[in-house]
Design an enzyme around this catalytic site. Structure first.
Site, PDB file in Angstrom:
ATOM      1  N   LYS A   1       0.838  -1.200   0.000  1.00  0.00           N
ATOM      2  CA  LYS A   1       0.000   0.000   0.000  1.00  0.00           C
ATOM      3  C   LYS A   1       0.875   1.253   0.000  1.00  0.00           C
ATOM      4  CE  LYS A   1      -3.474   2.725   0.498  1.00  0.00           C
ATOM      5  NZ  LYS A   1      -4.279   2.971  -0.713  1.00  0.00           N
TER       6      LYS A   1
ATOM      7  N   GLY B   1      -7.807   7.732  -0.544  1.00  0.00           N
ATOM      8  CA  GLY B   1      -7.057   8.888  -0.062  1.00  0.00           C
ATOM      9  C   GLY B   1      -5.778   8.512   0.652  1.00  0.00           C
TER      10      GLY B   1
ATOM     11  N   CYS C   1      -0.534  11.903  -8.000  1.00  0.00           N
ATOM     12  CA  CYS C   1      -0.959  12.674  -6.844  1.00  0.00           C
ATOM     13  C   CYS C   1      -0.590  14.129  -7.084  1.00  0.00           C
ATOM     14  CB  CYS C   1      -0.311  12.131  -5.573  1.00  0.00           C
ATOM     15  SG  CYS C   1       1.448  11.855  -5.738  1.00  0.00           S
TER      16      CYS C   1
ATOM     17  N   THR D   1      -5.164   4.055 -11.723  1.00  0.00           N
ATOM     18  CA  THR D   1      -6.602   4.073 -12.032  1.00  0.00           C
ATOM     19  C   THR D   1      -6.972   5.235 -12.953  1.00  0.00           C
ATOM     20  OG1 THR D   1      -6.963   5.363 -10.032  1.00  0.00           O
ATOM     21  CG2 THR D   1      -7.268   2.991  -9.864  1.00  0.00           C
TER      22      THR D   1
ATOM     23  N   GLY E   1     -10.173  -2.438 -12.354  1.00  0.00           N
ATOM     24  CA  GLY E   1     -10.852  -3.693 -12.649  1.00  0.00           C
ATOM     25  C   GLY E   1     -10.942  -3.964 -14.140  1.00  0.00           C
TER      26      GLY E   1
ATOM     27  N   GLY F   1      -3.720  -3.373 -14.838  1.00  0.00           N
ATOM     28  CA  GLY F   1      -5.044  -2.873 -15.194  1.00  0.00           C
ATOM     29  C   GLY F   1      -5.997  -3.969 -15.612  1.00  0.00           C
TER      30      GLY F   1
ATOM     31  N   GLY G   1      -4.462  -6.174  -9.333  1.00  0.00           N
ATOM     32  CA  GLY G   1      -5.036  -5.280  -8.337  1.00  0.00           C
ATOM     33  C   GLY G   1      -6.410  -5.709  -7.883  1.00  0.00           C
ATOM     34  N   THR G   2      -7.424  -5.106  -8.472  1.00  0.00           N
ATOM     35  CA  THR G   2      -8.810  -5.311  -8.054  1.00  0.00           C
ATOM     36  C   THR G   2      -9.212  -6.784  -7.998  1.00  0.00           C
ATOM     37  OG1 THR G   2      -9.332  -3.140  -8.950  1.00  0.00           O
ATOM     38  CG2 THR G   2     -11.183  -4.626  -8.624  1.00  0.00           C
TER      39      THR G   2
HETATM   40  C1  LIG Z   1      -8.687   0.274  -3.406  1.00  0.00           C
HETATM   41  C2  LIG Z   1      -7.504   0.648  -4.251  1.00  0.00           C
HETATM   42  C3  LIG Z   1      -6.423   1.309  -3.670  1.00  0.00           C
HETATM   43  C4  LIG Z   1      -5.313   1.673  -4.435  1.00  0.00           C
HETATM   44  N1  LIG Z   1      -4.248   2.293  -3.836  1.00  0.00           N
HETATM   45  C5  LIG Z   1      -3.131   2.610  -4.570  1.00  0.00           C
HETATM   46  C6  LIG Z   1      -1.977   3.177  -3.946  1.00  0.00           C
HETATM   47  O1  LIG Z   1      -1.937   3.393  -2.731  1.00  0.00           O
HETATM   48  N2  LIG Z   1      -0.910   3.504  -4.739  1.00  0.00           N
HETATM   49  C7  LIG Z   1      -0.906   3.251  -6.081  1.00  0.00           C
HETATM   50  O2  LIG Z   1       0.095   3.530  -6.751  1.00  0.00           O
HETATM   51  N3  LIG Z   1      -1.977   2.667  -6.686  1.00  0.00           N
HETATM   52  C8  LIG Z   1      -3.083   2.353  -5.969  1.00  0.00           C
HETATM   53  N4  LIG Z   1      -4.170   1.743  -6.590  1.00  0.00           N
HETATM   54  C9  LIG Z   1      -4.120   1.463  -8.045  1.00  0.00           C
HETATM   55  C10 LIG Z   1      -3.738   0.012  -8.323  1.00  0.00           C
HETATM   56  O3  LIG Z   1      -2.464  -0.303  -7.811  1.00  0.00           O
HETATM   57  C11 LIG Z   1      -3.784  -0.301  -9.823  1.00  0.00           C
HETATM   58  O4  LIG Z   1      -2.854   0.519 -10.490  1.00  0.00           O
HETATM   59  C12 LIG Z   1      -5.155  -0.081 -10.432  1.00  0.00           C
HETATM   60  O5  LIG Z   1      -6.148  -0.489  -9.558  1.00  0.00           O
HETATM   61  C13 LIG Z   1      -5.331  -0.801 -11.773  1.00  0.00           C
HETATM   62  O6  LIG Z   1      -5.191  -2.199 -11.648  1.00  0.00           O
HETATM   63  P1  LIG Z   1      -6.435  -3.230 -11.454  1.00  0.00           P
HETATM   64  O7  LIG Z   1      -7.420  -2.917 -12.534  1.00  0.00           O
HETATM   65  O8  LIG Z   1      -5.832  -4.593 -11.564  1.00  0.00           O
HETATM   66  O9  LIG Z   1      -6.979  -2.938 -10.108  1.00  0.00           O
HETATM   67  C14 LIG Z   1      -5.282   1.372  -5.831  1.00  0.00           C
HETATM   68  C15 LIG Z   1      -6.370   0.696  -6.400  1.00  0.00           C
HETATM   69  C16 LIG Z   1      -7.472   0.330  -5.643  1.00  0.00           C
HETATM   70  C17 LIG Z   1      -8.614  -0.408  -6.291  1.00  0.00           C
END
Ligand SMILES: Cc1cc2nc3c(=O)[nH]c(=O)nc-3n(C[C@H](O)[C@H](O)[C@H](O)COP(=O)(O)O)c2cc1C
Ligand SMILES: Cc1cc2nc3c(=O)[nH]c(=O)nc-3n(C[C@H](O)[C@H](O)[C@H](O)COP(=O)(O)OP(=O)(O)OC[C@H]3O[C@@H](n4cnc5c(N)ncnc54)[C@H](O)[C@@H]3O)c2cc1C
Ligand code: FES
Lengths: 289, 308
Positions: free
Chosen positions: B49, B76, B134, B198, B222, B248, B270-271
């Site tokens: 995280k 956040g 950010c 995202t 997702g 992604g 991720g998701t």
């Molecule tokens: C609940 C949640 C929290 C996330 N927190 C971070 C984070 O702290 N730092 C970061 O670089 N990306 C964060 N992401 C982005 C993911 O690491 C990833 O880049 C993004 O979700 C796309 O991949 P996925 O479709 O497999 O989830 C977060 C995504 C989700 C869903």
């Protein structure tokens, strides 16, 4: 606390509850028994049917009602997309289940214990009543909006003393709130324990009474959960200065891993107002989410 | 049988992964949350995280919402702070057996540098991943990842204090030309790129007339974003000569190969970790089986072989 596991369980059956025609909205779901060493009332599981496509990614959290030598039982109400789809499960379907998750309600066999349940919040108390070694020390007040037959109230009432309160209008609700307040004072006078589970407005009322009357009270919180294991940080609640870990006091903690059961004085509801609740604060639908 | 290991070349110490399947930041906690569900050492790598210098409480609730084939989040960056992570969490992770990647979040380049210095001193940290999605608080809140100059500045600031740790820069898809961004951070010294973070999105409820997230806007992730992610990885991999990690919407072994096909060295999941908590552990097995079935014997033979 027991170590959780993720397993695939087969649906034994899905039994609608108390329907008087129309589409069923309340169900007992029986799954084959998971090989978990142990569980405690107040803990929950995450459920996601294996047959769900990727259009709905999250599992849904449900309180454990019972685990017997044969089955795992949960009780649910249809409130949205996910629960509507769960209502279509058939015998033999496979469900991904992870649990037992979260902490549990305090269980003090010799302490007079008051259980306050709103609507589907009755679910975790089924297990509580059935596993309590001295059920004569338990009392329940159950507020509900749908007919009583929709809920597994009988299975509790056969074990312990309980009152049900049907809310059909605003007067019923204010009467229910008065009852809760009176009962909490009674249990305080007996050095008792109060446990509450239900929709957030209901819990907010119970919490205010708990602080006002000074009675030991636990609340089982409901939040939206994506993972159930503490990873997504989507389910957090706000702690107060009374939270035991000073580093997290006044911060956010995961309801799924630090809860779902919290001592009333250790958490706060974000938009809480200082004024004591009145009947107007709690909409009638509140007890049905 | 394929040797699942992958080495991401470049930097002073190339990063070697047990296999191409890593976990994405913010979706796998600090790793320890998942120990009941699988063997962490089975994974290619674990990205924890996002960490900031000071602990952060994060955004108000609700922070997550389910959407068709995906979800929105505006957590956040709630986190324990880097000191707590280094002192308490990192020692619990099997970092000798599986690379632990620290994900960095800060509000200005100086803070990014400080964070990098703290993490660079940790033997248990294999690499740093810089979250540039950010806002730069000192520069009027412009998103680092949307301005090539700002992105380069952050990359340099981290690189300067990262010692021998490989620096991964995580790109935002919310830009007009992602290849341009990729080249800017490559030139600034990034060792590896990861993409995508995202996509910005929002959801509303017509009954309550409220947004689904308290923050109003959030990040979409997702399977819904997989086509966007594939396009980004393809464009970035063509534009740079450093390795790319694809992220992604990955939910299957086939998805992993799709990202490798368009040029990724590795991927992050991720998701999909929310579909079930043992998801990524099973995915590693499925990937090995799929390679066996497809007769893929070396990653180098398959990576970037898209026929266009
Ligand atoms: C609940 C949640 C929290 C996330 N927190 C971070 C984070 O702290 N730092 C970061 O670089 N990306 C964060 N992401 C982005 C993911 O690491 C990833 O880049 C993004 O979700 C796309 O991949 P996925 O479709 O497999 O989830 C977060 C995504 C989700 C869903
Ligand atoms: C620890 C815990 C234990 C629970 N135990 C039970 C149980 O035993 N039986 C039962 O019927 N329900 C229980 N719930 C609530 C249940 O998880 C939700 O009703 C369910 O997730 C709704 O899914 P849905 O897709 O049908 O609703 P959605 O389409 O997601 O939403 C429909 C409506 O329900 C609300 N909602 C969604 N998720 C939740 C949630 N988790 N809590 C409160 N409101 C929500 C939404 O805000 C919306 O208004 C529990 C929740 C938690 C956190
Ligand atoms: S549901 Fe994901 S952290 Fe609680």
């Amino acid at each position: 606390m027991n170590t959780p596991a993720c397993t695939d369980l087969t649906v034994l059956d899905l039994v609608p509850f108390g329907q008087t025609g129309g589409e069923a909205r309340f169900f007992a779901l029986r799954l084959e028994r998971p090989q978990w060493a142990d569980w405690k009332p107040g803990q929950f599981v995450m459920l996601r049917p294996a047959g769900w496509a990727l259009d709905m990614l999250w599992a849904r959290p449900f309180s454990i009602c019972r685990i017997s030598t044969r089955d795992l039982v949960i009780f649910f109400q249809v409130v949205g997309r996910g629960t509507a789809r769960l209502a279509q499960l058939r015998t033999g379907d496979v469900v991904h289940v992870w649990g037992p998750l979260g902490n549990a309600f305090a269980m003090e066999p010799d302490t007079p214990t008051l259980m306050l349940a709103g609507g589907i919040g009755i679910a975790p108390f089924i297990g509580y009543a059935h596993t309590h070694p001295k059920p004569w020390n338990l009392w329940m007040d159950f507020g509900h909006r749908m007919p009583l037959g929709c809920y597994p109230f009988e299975s509790i009432n056969e074990k312990i003393m309980a009152d049900s309160h049907h809310e059909e209008g605003p007067e019923d609700l204010s009467r229910f709130i008065e009852t809760i307040g009176r009962r909490m004072r009674e249990f305080r006078d007996q050095n008792g324990l109060v446990l509450a589970c239900g929709p957030t407005p209901f819990l907010r009322t119970v919490r205010s009474f708990a602080l006002e009357y000074g009675v030991r009270t636990q609340l089982s919180l409901e939040t939206r959960m994506a993972c159930g294991v503490g990873a997504c940080l989507g389910c957090v609640c706000r702690t107060t200065e009374q939270w035991p870990d000073p580093a997290k006091a006044g911060g956010n903690v995961q309801t799924c891993t630090q809860g779902p059961v919290f001592w009333a004085e250790q958490v706060t509801f974000d938009d809480e107002t200082a004024a004591p609740p009145t009947a107007a604060d709690v909409p009638v639908q509140a007890c049905e989410r | 049988m394929i040797d699942m290991h992958v080495t991401l070349p470049g930097g002073l110490h190339p990063l070697t992964l047990n296999n191409p399947v890593m976990t994405a930041s913010g979706t796998f906690g600090y790793g320890v949350e998942f120990t009941p569900y699988g063997d962490l050492t089975k994974l290619g790598g674990i990205v924890v995280k996002g960490l900031s210098l000071a602990p952060r409480r994060g955004n108000p609730m609700p922070r997550v919402a389910e959407t068709p084939c995906g979800m929105l989040n505006a957590v956040g960056l709630q986190n324990d702070g880097v000191d707590y992570f280094v002192r308490t969490t990192l020692p619990k992770l099997p970092w000798r057996e599986v690379p632990i990647v620290a994900n960095l979040y800060a509000c200005d380049p100086g803070e990014f540098g400080e964070l990098a210095a703290v993490l660079a001193a940790e033997e248990g940290v294999a690499a740093l991943e810089v979250n540039i999605s950010c806002p730069n608080v000192k520069e009027g809140g412009v998103i680092f990842g949307q301005d090539p100059r700002q992105a380069a500045k952050v990359t340099e600031a981290v690189k300067m204090r990262a010692g021998s740790k490989p620096v991964i820069v995580k790109l935002s898809p919310n830009v007009t030309d992602i290849a341009h961004m990729a080249r800017a951070v490559e030139d600034a010294g990034a060792d590896v790129l990861s993409c995508i973070n995202t996509l910005t999105g929002m959801g509303v409820d017509i009954n309550t007339r409220k947004p689904l997230l308290a923050n109003v806007v959030g990040g979409l992730s997702g399977p819904a974003i997989k086509p966007v992610a594939l396009r980004c990885v393809w464009q970035v991999a063509k534009a740079v000569s450093i390795p790319v990690i694809g992220i992604g919407g990955i939910t299957s072994a086939e998805d992993v190969l799709e990202f490798l096909l368009v040029g990724a060295h590795a991927v992050q999941v991720g998701t999909a970790n929310f579909i079930r908590p043992d998801f990524v552990f099973r995915l590693v097995d499925e990937l090995a089986a799929l390679c066996e079935r497809m007769g893929i014997e070396q990653w180098d033979d398959f990576r970037g072989t898209l026929k266009v």
